[in-house]
Design a protein around this motif. Sequence first.
Motif, PDB file in Angstrom:
ATOM      1  N   GLU A 137       0.854  -1.193   0.000  1.00  0.00           N
ATOM      2  CA  GLU A 137       0.000   0.000   0.000  1.00  0.00           C
ATOM      3  C   GLU A 137       0.888   1.240   0.000  1.00  0.00           C
ATOM      4  O   GLU A 137       2.008   1.227   0.517  1.00  0.00           O
ATOM      5  N   ASP A 138       0.385   2.322  -0.587  1.00  0.00           N
ATOM      6  CA  ASP A 138       1.085   3.629  -0.592  1.00  0.00           C
ATOM      7  C   ASP A 138       2.517   3.502  -1.102  1.00  0.00           C
ATOM      8  O   ASP A 138       3.479   3.925  -0.454  1.00  0.00           O
ATOM      9  N   LEU A 139       2.664   2.902  -2.264  1.00  0.00           N
ATOM     10  CA  LEU A 139       3.993   2.743  -2.858  1.00  0.00           C
ATOM     11  C   LEU A 139       4.527   4.077  -3.368  1.00  0.00           C
ATOM     12  O   LEU A 139       3.774   4.879  -3.920  1.00  0.00           O
ATOM     13  N   PRO A 140       5.838   4.319  -3.203  1.00  0.00           N
ATOM     14  CA  PRO A 140       6.423   5.598  -3.613  1.00  0.00           C
ATOM     15  C   PRO A 140       6.861   5.601  -5.074  1.00  0.00           C
ATOM     16  O   PRO A 140       7.863   6.215  -5.428  1.00  0.00           O
ATOM     17  N   PHE A 141       6.127   4.902  -5.946  1.00  0.00           N
ATOM     18  CA  PHE A 141       6.506   4.810  -7.342  1.00  0.00           C
ATOM     19  C   PHE A 141       5.373   5.275  -8.241  1.00  0.00           C
ATOM     20  O   PHE A 141       4.200   5.256  -7.861  1.00  0.00           O
ATOM     21  N   ARG A 142       5.759   5.647  -9.448  1.00  0.00           N
ATOM     22  CA  ARG A 142       4.804   5.861 -10.528  1.00  0.00           C
ATOM     23  C   ARG A 142       5.259   5.065 -11.741  1.00  0.00           C
ATOM     24  O   ARG A 142       6.433   4.741 -11.868  1.00  0.00           O
ATOM     25  N   LYS A 143       4.346   4.799 -12.634  1.00  0.00           N
ATOM     26  CA  LYS A 143       4.687   4.065 -13.850  1.00  0.00           C
ATOM     27  C   LYS A 143       5.800   4.794 -14.599  1.00  0.00           C
ATOM     28  O   LYS A 143       5.753   6.002 -14.776  1.00  0.00           O
ATOM     29  N   GLY A 144       6.811   4.044 -14.986  1.00  0.00           N
ATOM     30  CA  GLY A 144       7.924   4.616 -15.730  1.00  0.00           C
ATOM     31  C   GLY A 144       9.113   5.006 -14.880  1.00  0.00           C
ATOM     32  O   GLY A 144      10.182   5.314 -15.415  1.00  0.00           O
ATOM     33  N   ASP A 145       8.958   5.006 -13.553  1.00  0.00           N
ATOM     34  CA  ASP A 145      10.071   5.393 -12.681  1.00  0.00           C
ATOM     35  C   ASP A 145      11.254   4.436 -12.860  1.00  0.00           C
ATOM     36  O   ASP A 145      11.082   3.214 -12.937  1.00  0.00           O
ATOM     37  N   LYS A 146      12.447   5.001 -12.902  1.00  0.00           N
ATOM     38  CA  LYS A 146      13.668   4.215 -12.983  1.00  0.00           C
ATOM     39  C   LYS A 146      14.043   3.742 -11.586  1.00  0.00           C
ATOM     40  O   LYS A 146      14.047   4.538 -10.643  1.00  0.00           O
ATOM     41  N   VAL A 147      14.352   2.461 -11.428  1.00  0.00           N
ATOM     42  CA  VAL A 147      14.622   1.897 -10.099  1.00  0.00           C
ATOM     43  C   VAL A 147      15.836   0.969 -10.166  1.00  0.00           C
ATOM     44  O   VAL A 147      16.242   0.510 -11.237  1.00  0.00           O
ATOM     45  N   ASN A 148      16.410   0.713  -8.997  1.00  0.00           N
ATOM     46  CA  ASN A 148      17.513  -0.239  -8.879  1.00  0.00           C
ATOM     47  C   ASN A 148      16.956  -1.600  -8.471  1.00  0.00           C
ATOM     48  O   ASN A 148      16.073  -1.688  -7.609  1.00  0.00           O
ATOM     49  N   LEU A 149      17.472  -2.645  -9.076  1.00  0.00           N
ATOM     50  CA  LEU A 149      16.959  -3.984  -8.839  1.00  0.00           C
ATOM     51  C   LEU A 149      18.055  -4.926  -8.334  1.00  0.00           C
ATOM     52  O   LEU A 149      19.218  -4.785  -8.698  1.00  0.00           O
ATOM     53  N   ILE A 150      17.649  -5.872  -7.492  1.00  0.00           N
ATOM     54  CA  ILE A 150      18.455  -7.046  -7.184  1.00  0.00           C
ATOM     55  C   ILE A 150      17.664  -8.237  -7.711  1.00  0.00           C
ATOM     56  O   ILE A 150      16.485  -8.399  -7.371  1.00  0.00           O
ATOM     57  N   ILE A 151      18.278  -9.040  -8.540  1.00  0.00           N
ATOM     58  CA  ILE A 151      17.586 -10.196  -9.108  1.00  0.00           C
ATOM     59  C   ILE A 151      17.508 -11.298  -8.060  1.00  0.00           C
ATOM     60  O   ILE A 151      18.534 -11.733  -7.518  1.00  0.00           O
ATOM     61  N   MET A 152      16.280 -11.747  -7.766  1.00  0.00           N
ATOM     62  CA  MET A 152      16.100 -12.801  -6.757  1.00  0.00           C
ATOM     63  C   MET A 152      16.258 -14.185  -7.387  1.00  0.00           C
ATOM     64  O   MET A 152      17.198 -14.901  -7.097  1.00  0.00           O
ATOM     65  N   GLY A 153      15.338 -14.540  -8.242  1.00  0.00           N
ATOM     66  CA  GLY A 153      15.376 -15.856  -8.872  1.00  0.00           C
ATOM     67  C   GLY A 153      14.219 -16.003  -9.833  1.00  0.00           C
ATOM     68  O   GLY A 153      13.300 -15.183  -9.871  1.00  0.00           O
ATOM     69  N   ASN A 164      14.682  -1.162  -5.260  1.00  0.00           N
ATOM     70  CA  ASN A 164      15.227  -0.148  -4.349  1.00  0.00           C
ATOM     71  C   ASN A 164      15.434  -0.677  -2.935  1.00  0.00           C
ATOM     72  O   ASN A 164      15.190   0.020  -1.950  1.00  0.00           O
ATOM     73  N   ARG A 165      15.841  -1.927  -2.836  1.00  0.00           N
ATOM     74  CA  ARG A 165      16.198  -2.596  -1.575  1.00  0.00           C
ATOM     75  C   ARG A 165      15.025  -2.848  -0.628  1.00  0.00           C
ATOM     76  O   ARG A 165      15.211  -3.436   0.439  1.00  0.00           O
ATOM     77  N   LYS A 166      13.791  -2.435  -1.024  1.00  0.00           N
ATOM     78  CA  LYS A 166      12.682  -2.513  -0.065  1.00  0.00           C
ATOM     79  C   LYS A 166      11.463  -3.305  -0.536  1.00  0.00           C
ATOM     80  O   LYS A 166      10.693  -3.790   0.303  1.00  0.00           O
ATOM     81  N   TYR A 167      11.257  -3.422  -1.826  1.00  0.00           N
ATOM     82  CA  TYR A 167      10.010  -3.983  -2.331  1.00  0.00           C
ATOM     83  C   TYR A 167      10.283  -5.148  -3.281  1.00  0.00           C
ATOM     84  O   TYR A 167      11.267  -5.139  -4.015  1.00  0.00           O
ATOM     85  N   TYR A 189      12.509  -0.461 -14.640  1.00  0.00           N
ATOM     86  CA  TYR A 189      11.510   0.602 -14.739  1.00  0.00           C
ATOM     87  C   TYR A 189      10.165   0.059 -14.268  1.00  0.00           C
ATOM     88  O   TYR A 189       9.797  -1.075 -14.597  1.00  0.00           O
ATOM     89  N   ILE A 190       9.454   0.852 -13.473  1.00  0.00           N
ATOM     90  CA  ILE A 190       8.143   0.433 -12.999  1.00  0.00           C
ATOM     91  C   ILE A 190       7.200   0.357 -14.191  1.00  0.00           C
ATOM     92  O   ILE A 190       6.989   1.347 -14.903  1.00  0.00           O
ATOM     93  N   LYS A 191       6.649  -0.830 -14.413  1.00  0.00           N
ATOM     94  CA  LYS A 191       5.756  -1.038 -15.555  1.00  0.00           C
ATOM     95  C   LYS A 191       4.289  -0.884 -15.154  1.00  0.00           C
ATOM     96  O   LYS A 191       3.531  -0.169 -15.795  1.00  0.00           O
TER      97      LYS A 191
END
Length: 278
Positions: A137-153, A164-167, A189-191
Amino acid sequence: MNIGQTQLLKIAEKNYSGLFLEDENGERAFLPKIFASEDAEVGSEMEVFVYQDDDKLKATTEKPTAEIGEFAVMTCVQALPSGAFMDWGIIKDLFIPYQEQKLKILEGKRYLVYVYVDEKMGLITGTTKFKRNPQYEDLPFRKGDKVNLIIMGESELGWNVIINRKYIGLIYTSDVYKRLFPLSDEVGYIKTIREDGKIDVSLQPEGYDNIDEFQQVILEKLESNYGLLYLSDKSEPEEIKQELQMSKKNFKKAIGGLYRDKKIEILEDKIRLVNEGE
């Protein structure tokens, strides 16, 4: 005192072994001399990370790879039957109890770890057990925002990622145009932010506003390949994906723009770099 977080604290006392730092409520944390500046003055403020050590609050000027509520990739420095100790960038290692390990943690191996405060013990703790695609809830993103990712699996739908280390989010298989490796860093990028709070991510920006990045990739490929690239708008999507790590849709947009700018020539089975003066 906000344990497991970086914060500003006031220097309340100074002695031969270090500094006592105090928050606005008078709670104190000790900063060892090794991290204290010699010219530090009582009454001034310092930015420090606060953690627990032998039931005491301590502070450090070191930066942990993750704070409370964040994910990070960490290396196990010691594995015991009771749990594992992880290097998270500060002088005291992070403990992951055995029951918080999804798979048994092995010394010297790297793992994706979530940092939290154990409610029963009140201690900063790590875990490798977490939900896939949780609802937010209340995510700090909008569509198209550039973000940093860690690939899980990889999953049945695509690849789970940390944003961004949190979501936790998801890249669908159809949006993967390059080889991915677990625990690696990527830019995304947030799709889509779905109504249920789940997050879809793309490895590439969408729309003409971001087409410059794709054009640059194509130009660099042309320049390294003697001005020729055996791809065209008739090429198969898999060919384009393998050669350029982009979708056919973005490829067509990019070469269309390069053609209009008279930077390339589009032939039947290839594109050619136009030299200046042609």
